[in-house]
Design an enzyme around this catalytic site. Sequence first.
Site, PDB file in Angstrom:
ATOM      1  N   SER A 123      10.222 -36.281 -21.198  1.00  0.00           N
ATOM      2  CA  SER A 123      11.512 -36.112 -20.523  1.00  0.00           C
ATOM      3  C   SER A 123      11.415 -35.915 -19.025  1.00  0.00           C
ATOM      4  CB  SER A 123      12.291 -34.947 -21.149  1.00  0.00           C
ATOM      5  OG  SER A 123      12.776 -35.324 -22.415  1.00  0.00           O
ATOM      6  N   LYS A 127      13.248 -38.561 -17.115  1.00  0.00           N
ATOM      7  CA  LYS A 127      14.685 -38.503 -16.817  1.00  0.00           C
ATOM      8  C   LYS A 127      14.979 -38.436 -15.320  1.00  0.00           C
ATOM      9  CE  LYS A 127      16.424 -36.523 -21.152  1.00  0.00           C
ATOM     10  NZ  LYS A 127      15.275 -36.665 -22.065  1.00  0.00           N
ATOM     11  N   TYR A 159      21.819 -31.043 -24.506  1.00  0.00           N
ATOM     12  CA  TYR A 159      20.711 -31.948 -24.209  1.00  0.00           C
ATOM     13  C   TYR A 159      20.679 -33.080 -25.226  1.00  0.00           C
ATOM     14  CZ  TYR A 159      16.054 -33.057 -22.386  1.00  0.00           C
ATOM     15  OH  TYR A 159      14.975 -33.650 -21.788  1.00  0.00           O
TER      16      TYR A 159
END
Length: 377
Positions: free
Chosen positions: A56, A59, A165
């Site tokens: 992640s 991102k 999330y």
Amino acid sequence: MMNDSTLAKAIEKAGLAGASAMIVDKDGTRFEGAWGKANAATGAPMKLDTICQIASMTKAVVSVAAMQLVEQGKLTLDGPISDVLPELADAQVLDGFADDGTPQLRAAKRPITLRHLLTHTAGFGYHFVQIEILKYLQATGMPAPGSMGNYTLPLLFDPGERWEYGVGTDWVGFAVAAASGMTLGDYLQHHIFAPLGMTDSAFRQTLPADAAAVHIRGQDGALDVLPVNLGAGEVQSGGGGLSSTAPDYARFLRMILREGELDGQRIVSAETIAEMSRNQIGDIRAGYMGTSMPELAQPFDTFPDQHTGWGLGFLINPDAIEGRRSANSLAWAGIFNSYYWIDPSEGVAGVFVSQLSPFGDPGALDCFETLERMAYA
């Protein structure tokens, strides 16, 4: 150069196979190092430039890519994202389950926007975070997002009303590809990685033989290798598919510290970095992740005593932390216990990369805190 013995001891105490880490400022590297093994089974050493799955931490990179296209007028923050992603035109909200387990859906009250996707307020979740998403997949027989290229999940709430999330940044990646006419990987290579000199960052269907392995602790506490590659799916995941290195990611962090520029290459404007670094979600609190699959991710809340916010791609702490980052610093993490922070006020940033499952490992978090405290000592 800082002494690394404190961090080395923390890594050993945490029982990590290995880790790499860097502290940087606007002008270069303050500290760097690598410790332990990249693969506990083979004994291969962890090196500073060992390729790891950053999950992640992808991102933030994809969020910058989207903002490049906003600057060019190819994407808009507040227009319906269905203008470029028609699949999201008729989003449905999951309103619970009938007695027989059938999901109850209704139309969303408002369109999803790029701003919603970048701030995790669109309503999307993750099957390993929210039990409702896991129940929906089980009830419908739908595969988990990523495994078959499917990301068309129902929303958990109407866009803009909460923070949860989820797969929103994967949809940001699809929007970057649609608006640019390139694959996400090609776009990132041409517009972020090459200009920034991030030579080891990519979506990789196959990891190189000397890439770090992901580890998991067996019942006896010994480290086993977990055969997993988040970049191997049918889709280039903007939410978590990149593999990279500590030095590559540190160059990205330095670009943010330098308000969008590094080594004469302007990636985005200073105004865009300022907007990305500003809380975008008002009174909504961001940052808490529950879990429906603790074997993948533990419950996580970076600063439970703060009303943390969210920018266009980053967690934001509103208060300073003694001996650590300033107020309004930026941060996030990757599921294999990699973490970063960016402190614009002090002009310092750091990245800690390990490859251990599940996420939220207390020892890895202690190591990251040790690294951060070194930066401010």
